[in-house]
Structures are given as structure tokens and as C-alpha cells.
Write a protein that holds these residues in place. Structure first.
Motif, PDB file in Angstrom:
ATOM      1  N   GLY A 177     -11.831  67.095 -48.099  1.00  0.00           N
ATOM      2  CA  GLY A 177      -9.931  68.445 -48.132  1.00  0.00           C
ATOM      3  C   GLY A 177      -9.379  67.706 -47.989  1.00  0.00           C
ATOM      4  N   ARG A 178      -9.333  66.313 -48.675  1.00  0.00           N
ATOM      5  CA  ARG A 178      -8.143  64.798 -48.520  1.00  0.00           C
ATOM      6  C   ARG A 178      -7.160  65.908 -50.102  1.00  0.00           C
ATOM      7  NH1 ARG A 178     -11.680  60.450 -48.510  1.00  0.00           N
ATOM      8  NH2 ARG A 178     -12.973  61.020 -46.672  1.00  0.00           N
ATOM      9  N   LEU A 179      -7.740  66.195 -50.774  1.00  0.00           N
ATOM     10  CA  LEU A 179      -7.160  67.230 -52.326  1.00  0.00           C
ATOM     11  C   LEU A 179      -7.487  68.589 -52.122  1.00  0.00           C
ATOM     12  CD1 LEU A 179      -7.897  64.141 -54.864  1.00  0.00           C
ATOM     13  CD2 LEU A 179      -6.393  64.809 -53.815  1.00  0.00           C
ATOM     14  N   GLU A 180      -6.602  69.302 -52.629  1.00  0.00           N
ATOM     15  CA  GLU A 180      -6.425  70.575 -52.430  1.00  0.00           C
ATOM     16  C   GLU A 180      -7.833  71.496 -53.649  1.00  0.00           C
ATOM     17  OE1 GLU A 180      -5.614  73.379 -51.190  1.00  0.00           O
ATOM     18  OE2 GLU A 180      -4.305  71.700 -49.478  1.00  0.00           O
ATOM     19  N   ALA A 181      -8.318  71.987 -53.545  1.00  0.00           N
ATOM     20  CA  ALA A 181      -9.712  71.956 -54.610  1.00  0.00           C
ATOM     21  C   ALA A 181      -8.864  72.704 -56.255  1.00  0.00           C
ATOM     22  CB  ALA A 181     -10.501  72.640 -53.632  1.00  0.00           C
ATOM     23  N   GLY A 182      -7.979  73.805 -55.030  1.00  0.00           N
ATOM     24  CA  GLY A 182      -7.252  74.424 -56.478  1.00  0.00           C
ATOM     25  C   GLY A 182      -8.312  74.843 -57.351  1.00  0.00           C
ATOM     26  N   VAL A 183      -8.583  74.323 -58.456  1.00  0.00           N
ATOM     27  CA  VAL A 183      -9.387  75.061 -59.664  1.00  0.00           C
ATOM     28  C   VAL A 183     -11.378  74.618 -59.883  1.00  0.00           C
ATOM     29  CG1 VAL A 183      -7.308  75.918 -61.460  1.00  0.00           C
ATOM     30  CG2 VAL A 183      -8.775  72.800 -61.393  1.00  0.00           C
ATOM     31  N   HIS A 184     -11.099  74.538 -58.531  1.00  0.00           N
ATOM     32  CA  HIS A 184     -12.372  73.620 -58.556  1.00  0.00           C
ATOM     33  C   HIS A 184     -12.651  74.232 -56.907  1.00  0.00           C
ATOM     34  CE1 HIS A 184     -12.403  70.668 -61.478  1.00  0.00           C
ATOM     35  NE2 HIS A 184     -11.319  69.757 -60.954  1.00  0.00           N
ATOM     36  N   GLY A 185     -12.148  75.339 -56.574  1.00  0.00           N
ATOM     37  CA  GLY A 185     -13.141  75.255 -55.393  1.00  0.00           C
ATOM     38  C   GLY A 185     -14.232  76.529 -55.386  1.00  0.00           C
ATOM     39  N   ARG A 186     -14.655  76.937 -56.469  1.00  0.00           N
ATOM     40  CA  ARG A 186     -15.833  77.523 -56.276  1.00  0.00           C
ATOM     41  C   ARG A 186     -17.158  76.076 -56.730  1.00  0.00           C
ATOM     42  NH1 ARG A 186     -17.065  81.862 -61.309  1.00  0.00           N
ATOM     43  NH2 ARG A 186     -18.962  81.619 -60.229  1.00  0.00           N
ATOM     44  N   TRP A 187     -16.579  74.916 -56.820  1.00  0.00           N
ATOM     45  CA  TRP A 187     -17.438  74.084 -57.309  1.00  0.00           C
ATOM     46  C   TRP A 187     -17.486  73.626 -55.727  1.00  0.00           C
ATOM     47  CZ3 TRP A 187     -16.171  69.118 -56.289  1.00  0.00           C
ATOM     48  CH2 TRP A 187     -16.665  68.456 -56.967  1.00  0.00           C
ATOM     49  N   ALA A 188     -16.281  73.455 -54.859  1.00  0.00           N
ATOM     50  CA  ALA A 188     -16.201  72.361 -53.852  1.00  0.00           C
ATOM     51  C   ALA A 188     -17.200  73.414 -52.702  1.00  0.00           C
ATOM     52  CB  ALA A 188     -15.111  72.539 -53.523  1.00  0.00           C
ATOM     53  N   ALA A 189     -17.064  74.520 -53.040  1.00  0.00           N
ATOM     54  CA  ALA A 189     -17.777  75.265 -51.825  1.00  0.00           C
ATOM     55  C   ALA A 189     -18.855  75.463 -52.317  1.00  0.00           C
ATOM     56  CB  ALA A 189     -17.154  77.053 -52.154  1.00  0.00           C
ATOM     57  N   ARG A 190     -19.753  75.226 -53.467  1.00  0.00           N
ATOM     58  CA  ARG A 190     -21.100  75.047 -53.537  1.00  0.00           C
ATOM     59  C   ARG A 190     -21.681  74.064 -53.142  1.00  0.00           C
ATOM     60  NH1 ARG A 190     -23.911  74.375 -60.148  1.00  0.00           N
ATOM     61  NH2 ARG A 190     -26.116  74.135 -58.954  1.00  0.00           N
ATOM     62  N   TRP A 191     -20.438  72.908 -53.318  1.00  0.00           N
ATOM     63  CA  TRP A 191     -21.591  71.124 -52.767  1.00  0.00           C
ATOM     64  C   TRP A 191     -20.999  70.449 -51.592  1.00  0.00           C
ATOM     65  CZ3 TRP A 191     -25.264  69.709 -55.327  1.00  0.00           C
ATOM     66  CH2 TRP A 191     -25.883  69.834 -57.296  1.00  0.00           C
ATOM     67  N   ARG A 192     -20.099  71.698 -50.636  1.00  0.00           N
ATOM     68  CA  ARG A 192     -19.709  70.664 -49.684  1.00  0.00           C
ATOM     69  C   ARG A 192     -20.592  70.641 -48.660  1.00  0.00           C
ATOM     70  NH1 ARG A 192     -14.370  73.584 -49.300  1.00  0.00           N
ATOM     71  NH2 ARG A 192     -13.141  71.266 -50.405  1.00  0.00           N
ATOM     72  N   GLY A 193     -21.629  71.775 -49.074  1.00  0.00           N
ATOM     73  CA  GLY A 193     -22.379  71.219 -47.639  1.00  0.00           C
ATOM     74  C   GLY A 193     -23.534  69.802 -47.750  1.00  0.00           C
ATOM     75  N   THR A 194     -23.911  69.727 -49.180  1.00  0.00           N
ATOM     76  CA  THR A 194     -24.545  68.784 -49.446  1.00  0.00           C
ATOM     77  C   THR A 194     -23.984  67.579 -49.050  1.00  0.00           C
ATOM     78  OG1 THR A 194     -25.449  69.618 -51.205  1.00  0.00           O
ATOM     79  CG2 THR A 194     -25.269  67.306 -50.995  1.00  0.00           C
ATOM     80  N   TYR A 195     -22.195  67.531 -49.297  1.00  0.00           N
ATOM     81  CA  TYR A 195     -21.092  66.379 -49.319  1.00  0.00           C
ATOM     82  C   TYR A 195     -21.494  66.253 -47.578  1.00  0.00           C
ATOM     83  CZ  TYR A 195     -17.276  63.531 -48.374  1.00  0.00           C
ATOM     84  OH  TYR A 195     -16.766  62.381 -47.657  1.00  0.00           O
ATOM     85  N   ARG A 196     -21.840  67.111 -46.590  1.00  0.00           N
ATOM     86  CA  ARG A 196     -21.484  67.100 -45.085  1.00  0.00           C
ATOM     87  C   ARG A 196     -22.775  66.534 -44.974  1.00  0.00           C
ATOM     88  NH1 ARG A 196     -15.980  66.904 -44.162  1.00  0.00           N
ATOM     89  NH2 ARG A 196     -14.840  69.073 -44.798  1.00  0.00           N
ATOM     90  N   GLU A 197     -23.876  66.648 -45.263  1.00  0.00           N
ATOM     91  CA  GLU A 197     -25.044  65.847 -45.588  1.00  0.00           C
ATOM     92  C   GLU A 197     -24.973  64.429 -45.381  1.00  0.00           C
ATOM     93  OE1 GLU A 197     -28.783  64.965 -43.795  1.00  0.00           O
ATOM     94  OE2 GLU A 197     -27.447  66.635 -43.223  1.00  0.00           O
ATOM     95  N   LEU A 198     -24.470  63.747 -46.613  1.00  0.00           N
ATOM     96  CA  LEU A 198     -24.371  62.836 -47.036  1.00  0.00           C
ATOM     97  C   LEU A 198     -23.313  61.994 -46.198  1.00  0.00           C
ATOM     98  CD1 LEU A 198     -23.712  63.097 -50.824  1.00  0.00           C
ATOM     99  CD2 LEU A 198     -25.462  62.211 -49.404  1.00  0.00           C
ATOM    100  N   GLU A 199     -22.297  62.703 -45.757  1.00  0.00           N
ATOM    101  CA  GLU A 199     -21.263  62.055 -44.275  1.00  0.00           C
ATOM    102  C   GLU A 199     -22.076  61.428 -43.322  1.00  0.00           C
ATOM    103  OE1 GLU A 199     -16.834  63.217 -44.502  1.00  0.00           O
ATOM    104  OE2 GLU A 199     -18.249  64.347 -43.966  1.00  0.00           O
ATOM    105  N   ARG A 200     -23.173  62.392 -43.035  1.00  0.00           N
ATOM    106  CA  ARG A 200     -23.726  62.071 -41.811  1.00  0.00           C
ATOM    107  C   ARG A 200     -25.008  61.311 -42.521  1.00  0.00           C
ATOM    108  NH1 ARG A 200     -29.057  62.324 -39.651  1.00  0.00           N
ATOM    109  NH2 ARG A 200     -29.922  63.573 -41.856  1.00  0.00           N
ATOM    110  N   VAL A 201     -25.378  60.869 -43.280  1.00  0.00           N
ATOM    111  CA  VAL A 201     -26.220  59.824 -43.545  1.00  0.00           C
ATOM    112  C   VAL A 201     -25.409  58.599 -43.810  1.00  0.00           C
ATOM    113  CG1 VAL A 201     -28.483  58.417 -45.265  1.00  0.00           C
ATOM    114  CG2 VAL A 201     -28.039  61.397 -44.655  1.00  0.00           C
ATOM    115  N   HIS A 202     -24.118  58.555 -45.152  1.00  0.00           N
ATOM    116  CA  HIS A 202     -23.129  56.901 -44.578  1.00  0.00           C
ATOM    117  C   HIS A 202     -22.220  57.793 -44.053  1.00  0.00           C
ATOM    118  CE1 HIS A 202     -25.756  56.123 -48.262  1.00  0.00           C
ATOM    119  NE2 HIS A 202     -26.208  57.758 -48.284  1.00  0.00           N
ATOM    120  N   PRO A 203     -21.782  57.151 -43.638  1.00  0.00           N
ATOM    121  CA  PRO A 203     -20.763  57.334 -42.402  1.00  0.00           C
ATOM    122  C   PRO A 203     -19.335  57.036 -43.052  1.00  0.00           C
ATOM    123  CG  PRO A 203     -22.158  56.925 -41.347  1.00  0.00           C
ATOM    124  CD  PRO A 203     -23.035  56.835 -42.144  1.00  0.00           C
ATOM    125  N   VAL A 204     -19.725  55.810 -43.570  1.00  0.00           N
ATOM    126  CA  VAL A 204     -18.802  55.211 -44.239  1.00  0.00           C
ATOM    127  C   VAL A 204     -17.687  56.091 -45.905  1.00  0.00           C
ATOM    128  CG1 VAL A 204     -19.895  54.758 -46.238  1.00  0.00           C
ATOM    129  CG2 VAL A 204     -18.050  53.343 -45.567  1.00  0.00           C
TER     130      VAL A 204
END
Length: 324
Positions: free
Chosen positions: A34-61
Motif C-alpha cells: 500500500g505504499r504505492l497506488e496499485a493503479g492499473v495493477h489493481g486486479r493483480w494486487a487484489a489477487r496477491w495481497r493475501g499471499t503478501y500479508r502471509e509473507l509479512e507475517r513470516v518475514h517481519p522485515v
């Protein structure tokens, strides 16, 4: 005040373009976090955001990176995504270069980025730890493997087309032509300087014959730069056609020659190779090659050999058919 980059004729010869999967992974993280607007990548970001949140949990950095990377507050670190050393370096090679970053260098960059800034509890300790380089490398490797790599052929095709266009303009017409539509932040000054509007950098830099490295990005909409002596001087800019979606073909044209061939003709408003078109349109190489052969036989496109590949473009007849 903007930063000014003084160039010489020798710099024109030494200037080059490159594609960095590691830098694009960093930019993808900014979008997913969420640091950059998804813009034209909105559908891509929506598809992968759940996976990314899990990666944040595993990799707090990854969450801690907000303090030092893509934060819009000025100084960012460079060690987590250093400029590439060649035109099309594999992700694995770039990641290995990141892992070789001396800990002292990483800590120095982090200290500069955090100077005078409030930081959330635990973030400073995590970033100042002895395994910070390893932690970032592991996190970015996971982000690449689990998210970015799945659609990298499509993103890479966009970047390759931009490089072919802009490098061609630079070689044929010089700095002014190559920079004129690069970004509203970038201006060519006739006295031999590139002027770049950046938040935290100002003053004069001299390339000294080493040239400038240009890095297109499919994710960022703003210009960034590496202008520290520890790195090759480089400029990141938004790639042309970064919408990254197949061109929309006219319905009547689709009815006449078929939807797939009409889409290819629409895409060939900009030249592309078979591999690039297949990635952009989500087709197999064989399917795309068959359509290209049919379009070429009918005189709607022409191919020009460039190195080991063939670059396809519409002919005047193809332009007339598309623009009707």
C-alpha cells in the motif's frame, strides 16, 4: 531545487539500459504493502495481497522496510535492491549480490535513512541487527518465488519493449529525444545537463564518462535515482505501456480476422517479438507464432531481425486496418 546531472559525449556512448527483477520485486512490495497506488495493477494486487500479508507475517522485515524503502520521505536505502551490472541479470544473480552487501554498509545506509525519524517499536532493533541483510534477502526471495515470478514474463515484456524504444531514440537522436516523454520530473537542458526533480537530492552530479544506467519500472509512476558514489549512477523511471493489459481490439476487426489476430495487431502499435507478444497476451509461443505468420503473409505486419530475434511491427496497411 532539482538535482542536475552533467553529461558529456563520452557519457552518451557509455549510457545503457537494463532490467532488474530484484528492483521490480521491491516495487511490487511497495504496491502490495500500500505504499504505492496499485493503479492499473489493481486486479493483480487484489489477487496477491493475501499471499503478501502471509509473507509479512513470516518475514517481519517486510513491514520494517516501510521505514527505509519506498516511504516517500526522502532518503531510501540502496542495498536491498542495488543497480544491476548487466542488461538482463537473472533474479538469482541480483539476490546473490544483495547477500554480499557488507553489514557495515547496510547499517550505514539504514542509519542515514532513519536519521531524525520516529520509528515504531522493535523496527529500529530489527534493522540494526546482525542478520538484517540476510533477512531482507530471504524475504525478497520468498516474495519473488511466491508472487512476482508468476507474472514476470508479462512484466518483463513491457520493460523490454520500453528499453528497445528509448535506447533506440537515444542512439539515433540523442538525449533530448530519449528524455522528452520519460517523466514530468525529468528535463533536458541544452547546456548538457539532465535535470531531475527529486525530494531529497539536489545539487550537481557529474558522470565523468561513466554514463548513466536507465531502469524502467512497470510499477512505479515516479522517477527515482541512485546517485551515491557507492553505486553506479542510475535512474528509475515509469515504463511506457506499464498498464500491462492486452490491447483492446476493435469488434469489427475481430469479426473480420479473428479476435487473437486483431489483439496482436492492436499490440503492434509498438514493435514486439513473438516471446513478448505471447507474454503480454497470455498465449503460447506456438499460437502467437502462427498468428504472426498469417498476419505477415497478408502484408499487415513485417519482421526485422534484431540480433537473434525478430521484431514485428505493423505495416502501413496494418495501420490503416486498425485505425480504419
Amino acid at each position: 531545487m532539482p538535482v542536475r546531472i552533467e553529461v558529456t559525449p563520452q557519457d552518451l556512448v557509455a549510457t545503457r539500459f537494463a532490467i532488474s527483477p530484484l528492483i521490480e520485486t521491491m516495487h511490487a512490495q511497495w504496491v502490495l504493502a500500500g505504499r504505492l497506488e496499485a493503479g492499473v495493477h489493481g486486479r493483480w494486487a487484489a489477487r496477491w495481497r493475501g499471499t503478501y500479508r502471509e509473507l509479512e507475517r513470516v518475514h517481519p522485515v517486510l513491514r520494517a522496510a516501510d521505514a527505509i524503502s519506498g516511504n516517500r520521505r526522502g532518503t531510501n536505502v540502496a542495498f536491498i535492491a542495488p543497480p544491476p551490472t548487466a542488461v538482463d541479470v537473472p533474479f538469482e544473480a541480483e539476490l546473490a549480490a544483495m547477500r554480499r552487501t557488507p553489514l557495515e554498509q547496510a547499517h550505514a545506509e539504514i542509519a542515514r535513512a532513519l536519521a531524525g525519524r520516529p520509528v515504531a517499536d522493535g523496527v529500529r532493533e530489527l534493522l540494526a541487527g546482525p542478520r538484517v541483510v540476510e533477512r531482507f534477502a530471504d524475504a525478497y526471495e520468498a516474495l519473488w518465488t511466491e508472487v512476482v515470478s508468476h507474472e514476470w514474463p508479462r512484466f518483463r515484456a513491457i520493460l523490454q519493449r520500453d528499453v528497445a524504444h528509448r535506447a533506440g531514440r537515444l542512439a539515433a537522436y540523442g538525449w533530448a529525444a530519449a528524455l522528452e516523454d520519460l517523466s514530468p520530473q525529468v528535463h533536458w537542458r541544452p547546456r548538457g545537463q539532465i535535470e531531475v526533480e527529486l525530494t531529497s537530492l539536489h545539487g550537481l552530479r557529474r558522470l565523468g564518462g561513466k554514463g548513466l544506467l536507465f531502469l524502467p519500472s512497470a510499477f512505479t509512476t515516479a522517477v527515482g535515482a541512485y546517485l551515491e558514489d557507492a553505486w553506479p549512477y542510475a535512474m528509475i523511471y515509469p515504463a511506457r505501456g506499464a498498464a500491462a493489459v492486452p490491447a483492446v481490439a476493435d469488434a469489427d476487426l475481430s469479426a473480420l480476422i479473428g479476435r487473437s489476430r486483431a489483439r496482436i495487431l492492436a499490440e503492434l502499435a509498438e514493435p514486439a517479438t513473438t516471446t513478448q507478444l505471447a507474454a503480454l497476451l497470455g498465449q503460447s509461443l506456438g499460437t502467437t507464432g502462427g498468428h504472426l505468420a498469417a498476419l505477415r503473409r497478408t502484408g499487415l505486419i513485417a519482421g526485422t531481425r534484431v540480433g537473434r530475434g525478430v521484431l514485428y511491427a505493423r505495416t502501413p496497411l496494418g495501420d490503416a486496418l486498425v485505425n480504419g
